[in-house]
Design a protein around this motif. Structure first.
Motif, PDB file in Angstrom:
ATOM      1  N   CYS A 104       0.839  -1.208   0.000  1.00 57.81           N
ATOM      2  CA  CYS A 104       0.000   0.000   0.000  1.00 57.81           C
ATOM      3  C   CYS A 104       0.870   1.252   0.000  1.00 57.81           C
ATOM      4  O   CYS A 104       0.621   2.193  -0.774  1.00 57.81           O
TER       5      CYS A 104
ATOM      6  N   TYR B 229      -5.180  -1.476  -4.396  1.00 60.39           N
ATOM      7  CA  TYR B 229      -6.365  -0.626  -4.537  1.00 60.39           C
ATOM      8  C   TYR B 229      -7.200  -1.029  -5.751  1.00 60.39           C
ATOM      9  O   TYR B 229      -8.315  -0.564  -5.916  1.00 60.39           O
TER      10      TYR B 229
ATOM     11  N   SER C 210     -10.867  -0.880  -1.539  1.00 55.72           N
ATOM     12  CA  SER C 210     -10.804   0.574  -1.333  1.00 55.72           C
ATOM     13  C   SER C 210      -9.836   0.954  -0.225  1.00 55.72           C
ATOM     14  O   SER C 210      -9.210   2.005  -0.266  1.00 55.72           O
ATOM     15  N   HIS C 211      -9.734   0.111   0.793  1.00 53.83           N
ATOM     16  CA  HIS C 211      -8.914   0.434   1.964  1.00 53.83           C
ATOM     17  C   HIS C 211      -8.056  -0.777   2.372  1.00 53.83           C
ATOM     18  O   HIS C 211      -8.207  -1.310   3.473  1.00 53.83           O
TER      19      HIS C 211
ATOM     20  N   ASN D 186      -4.997  -1.050   3.337  1.00 52.38           N
ATOM     21  CA  ASN D 186      -4.140  -0.865   4.504  1.00 52.38           C
ATOM     22  C   ASN D 186      -4.871  -1.262   5.781  1.00 52.38           C
ATOM     23  O   ASN D 186      -4.276  -1.788   6.718  1.00 52.38           O
ATOM     24  N   TYR D 187      -6.183  -1.036   5.815  1.00 56.94           N
ATOM     25  CA  TYR D 187      -6.945  -1.388   7.008  1.00 56.94           C
ATOM     26  C   TYR D 187      -7.152  -2.892   7.130  1.00 56.94           C
ATOM     27  O   TYR D 187      -7.345  -3.410   8.225  1.00 56.94           O
TER      28      TYR D 187
ATOM     29  N   ARG E 252     -12.751   6.097  10.752  1.00 55.68           N
ATOM     30  CA  ARG E 252     -11.658   6.426   9.839  1.00 55.68           C
ATOM     31  C   ARG E 252     -12.069   6.300   8.374  1.00 55.68           C
ATOM     32  O   ARG E 252     -11.779   7.166   7.553  1.00 55.68           O
ATOM     33  N   ILE E 253     -12.746   5.230   8.031  1.00 55.34           N
ATOM     34  CA  ILE E 253     -13.153   5.017   6.640  1.00 55.34           C
ATOM     35  C   ILE E 253     -14.195   6.058   6.230  1.00 55.34           C
ATOM     36  O   ILE E 253     -14.135   6.592   5.120  1.00 55.34           O
TER      37      ILE E 253
ATOM     38  N   GLU F  59     -12.160   9.203   5.551  1.00 54.97           N
ATOM     39  CA  GLU F  59     -11.441   9.151   4.271  1.00 54.97           C
ATOM     40  C   GLU F  59     -12.383   9.262   3.089  1.00 54.97           C
ATOM     41  O   GLU F  59     -12.129  10.024   2.156  1.00 54.97           O
ATOM     42  N   ASP F  60     -13.473   8.508   3.135  1.00 51.97           N
ATOM     43  CA  ASP F  60     -14.420   8.560   2.024  1.00 51.97           C
ATOM     44  C   ASP F  60     -15.028   9.950   1.901  1.00 51.97           C
ATOM     45  O   ASP F  60     -15.219  10.454   0.791  1.00 51.97           O
TER      46      ASP F  60
END
Length: 175
Positions: free
Chosen positions: A89, A115, A119-120, A122-123, A157-158, A161-162
């Motif tokens: 990532c 990606y 979408s995420h 790293n999480y 967090r998501i 970010e979104d």
């Protein structure tokens, strides 16, 4: 238990390396007009990730948990896979990767590397590591507590970010 302490300290060193990269990338993003979101939840994230590392060591050392060979080695592999995904990532996002939510207006959304599928991603790495690192040596209380608290934090967090990406429509163009 000595090897487990070394493993946790190695993960801590990796996290410090991430912070060095993130600090450099923060300067890069801000110099290009980057907009930061989510400052209010960032300290909680730092505290939770620090508590994960401390909890792993404390639980194993204070309870004298034995190493569960089959589960332990599978979890060591999962920790290694999580690190590989995290650095994939970081490499894919280049100077845009950060531990903070900073979006640079006008840059296209990254759709390569992991990606392409998530979408995420790293999480996913964070969740896997948060479960696997403690379970490597039987620290199941730390694994459960971190996983539950991390799930709550990831929702915040998501959404952050979104939302940051949605407020910058120029970023919706695919690279």
């Amino acid at each position: 238990m000595t090897w487990y302490t070394v493993l946790v300290l190695a993960v801590a060193a990796e996290r410090l390396a991430e912070l060095v990269v993130a600090r450099r990338n923060t300067r890069w993003s801000l110099a290009r007009g980057g907009v930061e979101s989510g400052r209010e939840h960032y300290p909680a994230m730092v505290a939770l990730h620090t508590a994960l590392l401390a909890g792993c060591l404390a639980e194993v050392h204070l309870t004298d948990r034995p190493f569960p060979p089959v589960l332990g080695w599978v979890m060591v592999a999962a920790v290694a896979a999580a690190q590989a995904l995290r650095w994939w990532c970081i490499r894919t996002l280049g100077p845009r990767w950060n531990t903070r939510v900073i979006v640079v207006p006008g840059l296209p959304r990254v759709t390569g590397g992991p990606y392409r599928w998530l979408s995420h991603p790293n999480y996913v790495a964070v969740a896997a590591e948060g479960l696997a690192l403690p379970l490597t040596h039987g620290a199941w209380v730390t694994a459960l507590v971190f996983t539950a608290l991390n799930a709550v934090l990831m929702v915040v967090r998501i959404r952050c970010e979104d939302g940051a990406l949605a407020r910058l429509p120029a970023l919706d163009a695919r690279a």
